[in-house]
Design a protein around this motif. Structure first.
Motif, PDB file in Angstrom:
ATOM      1  N   THR A 149       0.832  -1.183   0.000  1.00 52.16           N
ATOM      2  CA  THR A 149       0.000   0.000   0.000  1.00 52.16           C
ATOM      3  C   THR A 149       0.873   1.242   0.000  1.00 52.16           C
ATOM      4  N   LYS A 150       0.533   2.182  -0.879  1.00 54.94           N
ATOM      5  CA  LYS A 150       1.280   3.443  -0.892  1.00 54.94           C
ATOM      6  C   LYS A 150       0.881   4.256   0.321  1.00 54.94           C
ATOM      7  N   ARG A 151       1.878   4.847   0.941  1.00 59.17           N
ATOM      8  CA  ARG A 151       1.637   5.686   2.101  1.00 59.17           C
ATOM      9  C   ARG A 151       1.827   7.137   1.711  1.00 59.17           C
ATOM     10  N   THR A 152       1.081   8.002   2.354  1.00 59.65           N
ATOM     11  CA  THR A 152       1.248   9.432   2.113  1.00 59.65           C
ATOM     12  C   THR A 152       2.487   9.918   2.865  1.00 59.65           C
ATOM     13  N   ILE A 153       2.952  11.059   2.489  1.00 62.13           N
ATOM     14  CA  ILE A 153       4.106  11.657   3.171  1.00 62.13           C
ATOM     15  C   ILE A 153       3.775  11.876   4.655  1.00 62.13           C
ATOM     16  N   ALA A 209       4.667  10.510  10.271  1.00 59.15           N
ATOM     17  CA  ALA A 209       4.114  10.085  11.564  1.00 59.15           C
ATOM     18  C   ALA A 209       4.750   8.781  12.021  1.00 59.15           C
ATOM     19  N   ARG A 210       4.929   7.835  11.098  1.00 64.08           N
ATOM     20  CA  ARG A 210       5.533   6.544  11.454  1.00 64.08           C
ATOM     21  C   ARG A 210       7.001   6.736  11.847  1.00 64.08           C
ATOM     22  N   ALA A 211       7.710   7.580  11.120  1.00 68.45           N
ATOM     23  CA  ALA A 211       9.111   7.844  11.465  1.00 68.45           C
ATOM     24  C   ALA A 211       9.210   8.469  12.851  1.00 68.45           C
ATOM     25  N   ASP A 212       8.291   9.363  13.171  1.00 72.45           N
ATOM     26  CA  ASP A 212       8.277   9.978  14.504  1.00 72.45           C
ATOM     27  C   ASP A 212       8.014   8.931  15.587  1.00 72.45           C
ATOM     28  N   GLN A 213       7.116   7.984  15.309  1.00 74.23           N
ATOM     29  CA  GLN A 213       6.848   6.916  16.274  1.00 74.23           C
ATOM     30  C   GLN A 213       8.109   6.088  16.523  1.00 74.23           C
ATOM     31  N   PHE A 214       8.799   5.731  15.440  1.00 70.99           N
ATOM     32  CA  PHE A 214      10.023   4.950  15.584  1.00 70.99           C
ATOM     33  C   PHE A 214      11.092   5.746  16.328  1.00 70.99           C
ATOM     34  N   ALA A 215      11.207   7.029  16.012  1.00 68.91           N
ATOM     35  CA  ALA A 215      12.203   7.863  16.692  1.00 68.91           C
ATOM     36  C   ALA A 215      11.928   7.904  18.188  1.00 68.91           C
TER      37      ALA A 215
END
Length: 90
Positions: free
Chosen positions: A2-6, A11-17
């Motif tokens: 599934t393509k994800r929006t920017i 948001a996902r990168a922030d969760q991982f960070a």
């Protein structure tokens, strides 16, 4: 896939960070192999960070008047694909 929006990627990168910043290592963690789930999480975090960096670079390139075709060639895809994926943010 599934393509994800920017915005979803950011948001996902922030969760991982947040997860990595709040990780409290235990004795021996440094020498132990990375558990498979953590290896997957780390790889996903790196991918999200790279996608965020790419989106920022595309935005900056568009501000410098680079064409979608040029950006597509740089990424290894078509200019139309780049415009569809990043056009709303650029």
């Amino acid at each position: 896939m599934t393509k994800r929006t920017i915005d979803q990627i950011v948001a996902r990168a922030d969760q991982f960070a947040d997860a990595f910043e709040n990780y409290d290592p235990k004795p021996g963690d440094r020498d132990a192999p990375l558990p498979p789930v953590m290896a997957v999480k780390l790889a996903a975090w790196r991918r999200d960070a790279a996608e965020r960096e790419l989106a920022d670079a595309v935005h900056a390139a568009r501000e410098q008047q680079l064409s979608w075709r040029e950006l597509g060639e740089a990424i290894g895809t078509s200019g139309e694909a780049v415009r569809q994926r990043y056009g709303a943010k650029a």
